[in-house]
Design a protein around this motif. Structure first.
Motif, PDB file in Angstrom:
ATOM      1  N   ASP A 173      25.758  39.918  36.241  1.00 41.49           N
ATOM      2  CA  ASP A 173      25.526  39.372  37.589  1.00 41.49           C
ATOM      3  C   ASP A 173      24.404  38.339  37.626  1.00 41.49           C
ATOM      4  N   ASN A 174      24.191  37.620  36.537  1.00 42.43           N
ATOM      5  CA  ASN A 174      23.214  36.546  36.486  1.00 42.43           C
ATOM      6  C   ASN A 174      23.944  35.261  36.870  1.00 42.43           C
ATOM      7  N   ALA A 175      23.860  34.892  38.137  1.00 37.76           N
ATOM      8  CA  ALA A 175      24.617  33.754  38.667  1.00 37.76           C
ATOM      9  C   ALA A 175      24.251  32.446  37.975  1.00 37.76           C
ATOM     10  N   ALA A 176      22.993  32.273  37.605  1.00 42.17           N
ATOM     11  CA  ALA A 176      22.572  31.024  36.963  1.00 42.17           C
ATOM     12  C   ALA A 176      23.236  30.861  35.596  1.00 42.17           C
ATOM     13  N   ILE A 177      23.237  31.920  34.793  1.00 43.88           N
ATOM     14  CA  ILE A 177      23.869  31.862  33.470  1.00 43.88           C
ATOM     15  C   ILE A 177      25.379  31.690  33.617  1.00 43.88           C
ATOM     16  N   GLU A 178      25.961  32.434  34.538  1.00 45.01           N
ATOM     17  CA  GLU A 178      27.408  32.315  34.746  1.00 45.01           C
ATOM     18  C   GLU A 178      27.778  30.889  35.150  1.00 45.01           C
ATOM     19  N   LYS A 206      32.472  25.006  30.648  1.00 49.36           N
ATOM     20  CA  LYS A 206      33.885  25.353  30.464  1.00 49.36           C
ATOM     21  C   LYS A 206      34.122  26.385  29.359  1.00 49.36           C
ATOM     22  N   LEU A 207      33.154  27.233  29.138  1.00 46.06           N
ATOM     23  CA  LEU A 207      33.351  28.297  28.148  1.00 46.06           C
ATOM     24  C   LEU A 207      34.375  29.324  28.613  1.00 46.06           C
ATOM     25  N   ASP A 208      34.643  29.327  29.929  1.00 46.52           N
ATOM     26  CA  ASP A 208      35.669  30.230  30.447  1.00 46.52           C
ATOM     27  C   ASP A 208      37.060  29.824  29.956  1.00 46.52           C
ATOM     28  N   ARG A 209      37.187  28.680  29.310  1.00 46.68           N
ATOM     29  CA  ARG A 209      38.459  28.264  28.704  1.00 46.68           C
ATOM     30  C   ARG A 209      38.630  28.826  27.304  1.00 46.68           C
ATOM     31  N   LEU A 210      37.564  29.424  26.785  1.00 50.74           N
ATOM     32  CA  LEU A 210      37.600  29.986  25.439  1.00 50.74           C
ATOM     33  C   LEU A 210      37.611  31.513  25.425  1.00 50.74           C
ATOM     34  N   LEU A 211      36.805  32.101  26.309  1.00 54.13           N
ATOM     35  CA  LEU A 211      36.613  33.537  26.227  1.00 54.13           C
ATOM     36  C   LEU A 211      36.296  34.120  27.601  1.00 54.13           C
ATOM     37  N   PRO A 212      36.533  35.417  27.761  1.00 49.93           N
ATOM     38  CA  PRO A 212      36.228  36.070  29.023  1.00 49.93           C
ATOM     39  C   PRO A 212      34.730  36.062  29.329  1.00 49.93           C
ATOM     40  N   ILE A 213      34.408  35.833  30.591  1.00 52.00           N
ATOM     41  CA  ILE A 213      33.032  35.927  31.089  1.00 52.00           C
ATOM     42  C   ILE A 213      33.062  36.975  32.189  1.00 52.00           C
ATOM     43  N   VAL A 214      32.427  38.114  31.943  1.00 52.41           N
ATOM     44  CA  VAL A 214      32.494  39.238  32.876  1.00 52.41           C
ATOM     45  C   VAL A 214      31.103  39.620  33.367  1.00 52.41           C
ATOM     46  N   GLY A 215      31.065  40.314  34.477  1.00 52.24           N
ATOM     47  CA  GLY A 215      29.801  40.694  35.088  1.00 52.24           C
ATOM     48  C   GLY A 215      29.136  41.894  34.442  1.00 52.24           C
ATOM     49  N   ASP A 216      29.936  42.812  33.913  1.00 53.33           N
ATOM     50  CA  ASP A 216      29.367  44.013  33.308  1.00 53.33           C
ATOM     51  C   ASP A 216      30.343  44.609  32.294  1.00 53.33           C
ATOM     52  N   GLU A 217      29.874  45.627  31.601  1.00 49.80           N
ATOM     53  CA  GLU A 217      30.674  46.238  30.549  1.00 49.80           C
ATOM     54  C   GLU A 217      31.932  46.884  31.101  1.00 49.80           C
ATOM     55  N   GLN A 218      31.872  47.419  32.304  1.00 42.55           N
ATOM     56  CA  GLN A 218      33.049  48.055  32.909  1.00 42.55           C
ATOM     57  C   GLN A 218      34.179  47.053  33.076  1.00 42.55           C
ATOM     58  N   GLN A 219      33.844  45.830  33.486  1.00 40.19           N
ATOM     59  CA  GLN A 219      34.875  44.801  33.617  1.00 40.19           C
ATOM     60  C   GLN A 219      35.501  44.498  32.255  1.00 40.19           C
ATOM     61  N   LEU A 220      34.688  44.458  31.232  1.00 40.59           N
ATOM     62  CA  LEU A 220      35.205  44.208  29.888  1.00 40.59           C
ATOM     63  C   LEU A 220      36.102  45.354  29.440  1.00 40.59           C
ATOM     64  N   LEU A 221      35.665  46.575  29.652  1.00 39.19           N
ATOM     65  CA  LEU A 221      36.449  47.734  29.239  1.00 39.19           C
ATOM     66  C   LEU A 221      37.745  47.863  30.035  1.00 39.19           C
ATOM     67  N   TRP A 268      42.075  38.948  30.740  1.00 36.05           N
ATOM     68  CA  TRP A 268      40.985  38.537  31.638  1.00 36.05           C
ATOM     69  C   TRP A 268      41.480  37.518  32.673  1.00 36.05           C
ATOM     70  N   ARG A 269      42.255  36.524  32.236  1.00 29.89           N
ATOM     71  CA  ARG A 269      42.761  35.501  33.149  1.00 29.89           C
ATOM     72  C   ARG A 269      43.661  36.126  34.201  1.00 29.89           C
ATOM     73  N   GLN A 270      44.475  37.093  33.807  1.00 34.78           N
ATOM     74  CA  GLN A 270      45.357  37.765  34.762  1.00 34.78           C
ATOM     75  C   GLN A 270      44.561  38.544  35.798  1.00 34.78           C
ATOM     76  N   ARG A 271      43.490  39.192  35.363  1.00 39.02           N
ATOM     77  CA  ARG A 271      42.651  39.965  36.291  1.00 39.02           C
ATOM     78  C   ARG A 271      41.836  39.083  37.204  1.00 39.02           C
ATOM     79  N   SER A 272      41.424  37.919  36.703  1.00 35.29           N
ATOM     80  CA  SER A 272      40.533  37.069  37.504  1.00 35.29           C
ATOM     81  C   SER A 272      41.305  36.118  38.407  1.00 35.29           C
ATOM     82  N   SER A 273      42.643  36.132  38.318  1.00 39.08           N
ATOM     83  CA  SER A 273      43.435  35.245  39.184  1.00 39.08           C
ATOM     84  C   SER A 273      43.599  35.822  40.565  1.00 39.08           C
TER      85      SER A 273
END
Length: 81
Positions: free
Chosen positions: A29-34, A41-56, A76-81
């Protein structure tokens, strides 16, 4: 985080993928880093999630040895759409 930090992330990502492993970034939940990661555009390469639960929620830990980067990213793309 500056361009050097972003370049290191990309380099690390390439190394991880070349070893048939998967990578995601947890921003806690670090908005500046996100925002920086999204602007780069790193979100085009890999998932960017707020916490470990989202990753799991994308893949159970037991599947991390068998899942591809593409499959993790697709989930990740399917969940974030």
């Amino acid at each position: 985080m500056d361009s050097t930090g972003l370049a290191l992330l990309v380099r690390f990502f390439k190394q991880i993928v070349s070893e048939s492993r998967v990578m995601a970034i947890v921003v806690r939940d670090n908005a500046a880093i996100e925002k920086i990661l999204l602007m780069a555009k790193l979100d085009r390469l890999l998932p960017i999630v707020g916490d470990e639960q989202q990753l799991l929620s994308l893949a159970p830990p037991s599947s991390f040895d068998h899942i591809s980067q593409e499959a993790l990213y697709s989930a990740w793309r399917q969940r974030s759409s």
